[in-house]
Write a protein that holds these residues in place. Structure first.
Motif, mmCIF file in Angstrom:
data_model
loop_
_atom_site.group_PDB
_atom_site.id
_atom_site.type_symbol
_atom_site.label_atom_id
_atom_site.label_comp_id
_atom_site.label_asym_id
_atom_site.label_seq_id
_atom_site.Cartn_x
_atom_site.Cartn_y
_atom_site.Cartn_z
ATOM 1 N N LEU A 1 0.841 -1.186 0.000
ATOM 2 C CA LEU A 1 0.000 0.000 0.000
ATOM 3 C C LEU A 1 0.886 1.251 0.000
ATOM 4 O O LEU A 1 1.924 1.292 0.671
ATOM 5 C CB LEU A 1 -0.894 0.018 1.236
ATOM 6 N N PRO A 2 0.486 2.261 -0.745
ATOM 7 C CA PRO A 2 1.290 3.492 -0.765
ATOM 8 C C PRO A 2 1.314 4.193 0.587
ATOM 9 O O PRO A 2 2.262 4.906 0.909
ATOM 10 C CB PRO A 2 0.585 4.352 -1.827
ATOM 11 N N ASP A 3 0.267 3.970 1.378
ATOM 12 C CA ASP A 3 0.188 4.646 2.678
ATOM 13 C C ASP A 3 -0.394 3.666 3.701
ATOM 14 O O ASP A 3 -1.575 3.318 3.646
ATOM 15 C CB ASP A 3 -0.696 5.893 2.575
ATOM 16 N N LEU A 4 0.444 3.201 4.623
ATOM 17 C CA LEU A 4 0.004 2.231 5.623
ATOM 18 C C LEU A 4 -1.096 2.797 6.510
ATOM 19 O O LEU A 4 -1.982 2.069 6.974
ATOM 20 C CB LEU A 4 1.211 1.817 6.491
ATOM 21 N N ALA A 5 -1.087 4.100 6.703
ATOM 22 C CA ALA A 5 -2.031 4.726 7.627
ATOM 23 C C ALA A 5 -3.478 4.592 7.161
ATOM 24 O O ALA A 5 -4.396 4.732 7.976
ATOM 25 C CB ALA A 5 -1.677 6.200 7.814
ATOM 26 N N VAL A 6 -3.695 4.292 5.880
ATOM 27 C CA VAL A 6 -5.058 4.206 5.377
ATOM 28 C C VAL A 6 -5.828 3.075 6.057
ATOM 29 O O VAL A 6 -7.030 3.174 6.307
ATOM 30 C CB VAL A 6 -5.066 4.023 3.836
ATOM 31 N N LEU A 7 -5.125 1.984 6.406
ATOM 32 C CA LEU A 7 -5.795 0.885 7.101
ATOM 33 C C LEU A 7 -6.160 1.284 8.531
ATOM 34 O O LEU A 7 -7.153 0.798 9.083
ATOM 35 C CB LEU A 7 -4.891 -0.355 7.123
ATOM 36 N N GLY A 8 -5.381 2.176 9.097
ATOM 37 C CA GLY A 8 -5.662 2.628 10.452
ATOM 38 C C GLY A 8 -6.884 3.506 10.563
ATOM 39 O O GLY A 8 -7.364 3.764 11.673
ATOM 40 N N THR A 9 -7.420 3.982 9.420
ATOM 41 C CA THR A 9 -8.622 4.822 9.457
ATOM 42 C C THR A 9 -9.905 4.003 9.554
ATOM 43 O O THR A 9 -10.982 4.567 9.754
ATOM 44 C CB THR A 9 -8.692 5.696 8.196
ATOM 45 N N LEU A 10 -9.811 2.699 9.403
ATOM 46 C CA LEU A 10 -11.006 1.861 9.451
ATOM 47 C C LEU A 10 -11.564 1.835 10.875
ATOM 48 O O LEU A 10 -10.820 1.906 11.850
ATOM 49 C CB LEU A 10 -10.677 0.436 8.993
ATOM 50 N N PRO A 11 -12.888 1.699 11.016
ATOM 51 C CA PRO A 11 -13.504 1.752 12.347
ATOM 52 C C PRO A 11 -13.041 0.590 13.230
ATOM 53 O O PRO A 11 -13.025 -0.564 12.802
ATOM 54 C CB PRO A 11 -15.008 1.642 12.050
ATOM 55 N N GLY A 12 -12.638 0.924 14.454
ATOM 56 C CA GLY A 12 -12.274 -0.108 15.416
ATOM 57 C C GLY A 12 -10.838 -0.580 15.343
ATOM 58 O O GLY A 12 -10.399 -1.367 16.188
ATOM 59 N N VAL A 13 -10.064 -0.117 14.350
ATOM 60 C CA VAL A 13 -8.684 -0.586 14.211
ATOM 61 C C VAL A 13 -7.818 0.006 15.316
ATOM 62 O O VAL A 13 -7.809 1.209 15.557
ATOM 63 C CB VAL A 13 -8.114 -0.222 12.817
#
Length: 307
Positions: free
Chosen positions: A240-252
């Motif tokens: 992924l170009p930006d790992l932080a995008v997964l951290g925006t998911l609810p509950g992560v």
């Protein structure tokens, strides 16, 4: 029921080693009996075989009460204790003949049965040796052989695979599985792979009390649902170009990159994250090639229930 335990307790002075436990084991079941050291496993097994008297409660083995009909219980049970007691000066076949005669077996029938059991447990090449000459693993096989030599309907095995190497483990697993097709088997172990390979049902005891008794798959599910976190493994075609995008998911709660395109997400257990990951991939044009919720291991369940 082949094993029926009701309100069983064992008191040693001020210590209550077994505290009002109850469970049943049906014919044909292979049940793993788990617990940390000192939890009460061996005490329960010794009571069930008639080696110890209970302080309270009843135990029926194949319909026989251990207190009012102890000899019938002994005829019905094959027992391998935690510390395998053997006569080291006897030869393997000599010891098995002695064990068979204690159960009233004689003559050609005993000789034939000894040959069958020696073959089953893989002692063919060791049968002419004194037990004292055998390795720990082979001594364990001798103990297992005497446990089912008299063809009992119930087997109670206290850590039967202690001292076996990986190849021997596979052999003995198969023996227990084969023998267990027409018997009731209750066995204890600290090797979780043994339970997963042999058992459909698990009983966990901790501090003298039963804390779990259910099918293995159900036990994992119940424990996973009761914890506060869940883990997901997501595999993308590329990083992924930006790992932080997964951290925006609810509950992560956290995201870890395991290797190229592979990520581990830890989230609160009240949200199933899989649908959100799929939507994220679709919205951003990411190619998701794998996604699964990580199954709770039996070891993790054990730690959770006995901590």
């Amino acid at each position: 029921m082949s094993i029926q335990i009701t309100n069983l307790s064992k008191q040693y002075g001020q210590q209550r080693a077994v505290d009002t436990i109850a469970f049943q084991v049906s014919p044909g079941e292979i049940v793993g009996f788990l617990g940390p050291n000192g939890a009460g496993k061996s005490t329960t097994m010794k009571i069930a075989t008639g080696y110890l008297a209970p302080s309270e409660g009843t135990v029926l083995i194949n319909g026989h009460d251990i207190q009012t009909d102890p000899m019938a219980v002994r005829r019905s049970v094959g027992y391998l204790p935690e510390h395998n007691p053997l006569y080291l000066d006897l030869y393997v076949k000599e010891y098995l003949r002695f064990a068979g005669e204690l159960h009233g077996m004689r003559g050609g029938a005993l000789k034939s049965r000894i040959a069958d059991v020696i073959d089953q447990v893989g002692l063919t090449n060791e049968q002419g040796k004194r037990i004292g000459q055998l390795s720990k693993g082979y001594r364990q096989r001798v103990g297992l052989a005497q446990a089912f030599l008299h063809n009992p309907p119930v087997l109670i095995l206290d850590e039967p695979t202690t001292g076996l190497d990986p190849n021997q483990l596979a052999d003995i697993r198969q023996v227990i599985k084969t023998v267990g097709r027409d018997k009731t088997v209750l066995f204890s172990t600290h090797i979780m792979q043994e339970v997963e390979a042999l058992c459909d049902r698990v009983i966990i005891i901790n501090k003298g009390k039963i804390v779990a008794d259910s099918p293995l798959a159900q036990l994992r599910g119940q424990t996973a649902d009761s914890t506060s976190q869940a883990t997901y493994l997501a595999d993308f075609e590329t990083d992924l170009p930006d790992l932080a995008v997964l951290g925006t998911l609810p509950g992560v709660l956290s995201v870890d990159r395991l290797e190229l395109g592979h990520y581990r997400l830890t989230a609160t257990s009240d949200i199933d994250l899989r649908a959100a990951i799929f939507r994220l991939a679709a919205d951003r044009g990411l190619i998701l090639v794998g996604l699964r919720k990580q199954e709770t291991s039996l070891e993790g369940v054990f730690k959770e229930l006995t901590k």
